[in-house]
Design a protein around this motif. Sequence first.
Motif, PDB file in Angstrom:
ATOM      1  N   GLU A  89       0.834  -1.210   0.000  1.00 46.73           N
ATOM      2  CA  GLU A  89       0.000   0.000   0.000  1.00 46.73           C
ATOM      3  C   GLU A  89       0.866   1.256   0.000  1.00 46.73           C
ATOM      4  O   GLU A  89       0.582   2.228  -0.707  1.00 46.73           O
ATOM      5  N   GLN A  90       1.935   1.224   0.788  1.00 46.06           N
ATOM      6  CA  GLN A  90       2.843   2.373   0.833  1.00 46.06           C
ATOM      7  C   GLN A  90       3.563   2.556  -0.507  1.00 46.06           C
ATOM      8  O   GLN A  90       3.710   3.687  -0.991  1.00 46.06           O
ATOM      9  N   GLU A  92       2.507   1.676  -3.477  1.00 49.30           N
ATOM     10  CA  GLU A  92       1.565   2.088  -4.519  1.00 49.30           C
ATOM     11  C   GLU A  92       1.186   3.562  -4.426  1.00 49.30           C
ATOM     12  O   GLU A  92       0.662   4.125  -5.383  1.00 49.30           O
ATOM     13  N   GLU A  93       1.465   4.185  -3.301  1.00 51.76           N
ATOM     14  CA  GLU A  93       1.269   5.632  -3.201  1.00 51.76           C
ATOM     15  C   GLU A  93       2.326   6.401  -3.987  1.00 51.76           C
ATOM     16  O   GLU A  93       2.150   7.577  -4.281  1.00 51.76           O
ATOM     17  N   ARG A  94       3.471   5.745  -4.276  1.00 51.10           N
ATOM     18  CA  ARG A  94       4.547   6.271  -5.126  1.00 51.10           C
ATOM     19  C   ARG A  94       5.349   7.403  -4.479  1.00 51.10           C
ATOM     20  O   ARG A  94       6.323   7.874  -5.069  1.00 51.10           O
ATOM     21  N   THR A  95       4.972   7.827  -3.301  1.00 50.96           N
ATOM     22  CA  THR A  95       5.673   8.945  -2.670  1.00 50.96           C
ATOM     23  C   THR A  95       7.129   8.607  -2.386  1.00 50.96           C
ATOM     24  O   THR A  95       8.021   9.430  -2.621  1.00 50.96           O
TER      25      THR A  95
END
Length: 377
Positions: A89-90, A92-95
């Motif tokens: 999930e982290q 996939e945020e791409r940050t």
Amino acid sequence: MPETHPPNHYEIDLLEIFQTLWNGKWIILAPTLISLLAMFGYLSSQKVSFKATTEIRPIPSSIEEIYMPSNDLGFFKVSSVYLVNKYIEQLEERTVFEEGIVKYELLDPKNFDDEQTFNEAVVKFASEIEILPPINVDGENKGTMRRNWLIEGEYYDKNKWKQLLSYVDSSTNQNVRNFLQKSFENALVYAKQKEAFNIEDINTKIMNALSDGDRETSDRLAYLREQAAIARKLGVAKNTLEAQTFGIKNNMIANLQTKTPYYLRGYEAIEKEIKLMEERQNKKAFIPTLLKLEQEKRKFKQDGILLDRAEALYKNTPIIKGDDFLAASVSVGATKFKQDKNSMMLVSPPILSGMIASIYLLISNAMRRRKDNSVKA
């Protein structure tokens, strides 16, 4: 006399073709070598990209076992599957990818007109990095399987790419750790608040039950005093109800008891009942609903002990204790790099140049032969 055949000008003489190619070998080799050198020169001046594939591995069972005492309480469960899902999930945020691209300069800001264009390029680069789920394909590809998630991307500098992966792995694990800490704290605060509300509500119910009990006792005493006064006035000292109903069938007694005035029990028995009620030391024993309410209150308090234990066990997990927390890990050292497209770019132009030179020689030789045959004719 043997039969002779006229020469066929369309027959292919392989020996002559090979002879022609051999005689013009330098004509073939020259453009081939020039093309090969040109390709080497071009590629040496260009940044050759590669495709990198890296595996995301879940925590080993030895680390997962550390969470078992906390999980057994059932308040806040942590498993390897849960941790991997939060890790993905982290990602996939791409940050974290965007931060790593900027930090390790995978894109040079000097190559862009302004900061906005650079930021847009960073976002685009990060979005093009693929996060591939595990697969288990049946049917035609039966047996094709990949148990773990993958990170795939294209870049030209292996060292910088590995630096990006290391940063992404470290930052993502820290982000998951922060998320879990906050989630547990919020869950604990909510559970304790709910427990406090439940105890407050049950205390209110207990107070209401006691108040209702006092009111019922007071009403009962007023009724008994009234019945005792009537019995004294009529001179009914003892219970006359049984004597009046003697010999009546049993199925009539219940109806008779409900309809018969209470003062017929006699003022002695009624006044004794009044005295006992007034001398009661433990009023709670005579409130039927109170026991159940106190049992509920005890359960809520025991739930509070469970929360304290959950908090104590949680503090011994890697989420809080030490710096060795892992939700998952990226196998940076095991990253696979492929450059198949660039290899084809290097081989194709020289081969094409050699083929063109060979065709040129064959066509030139064929035209020369035709011209010679025309002159002889």
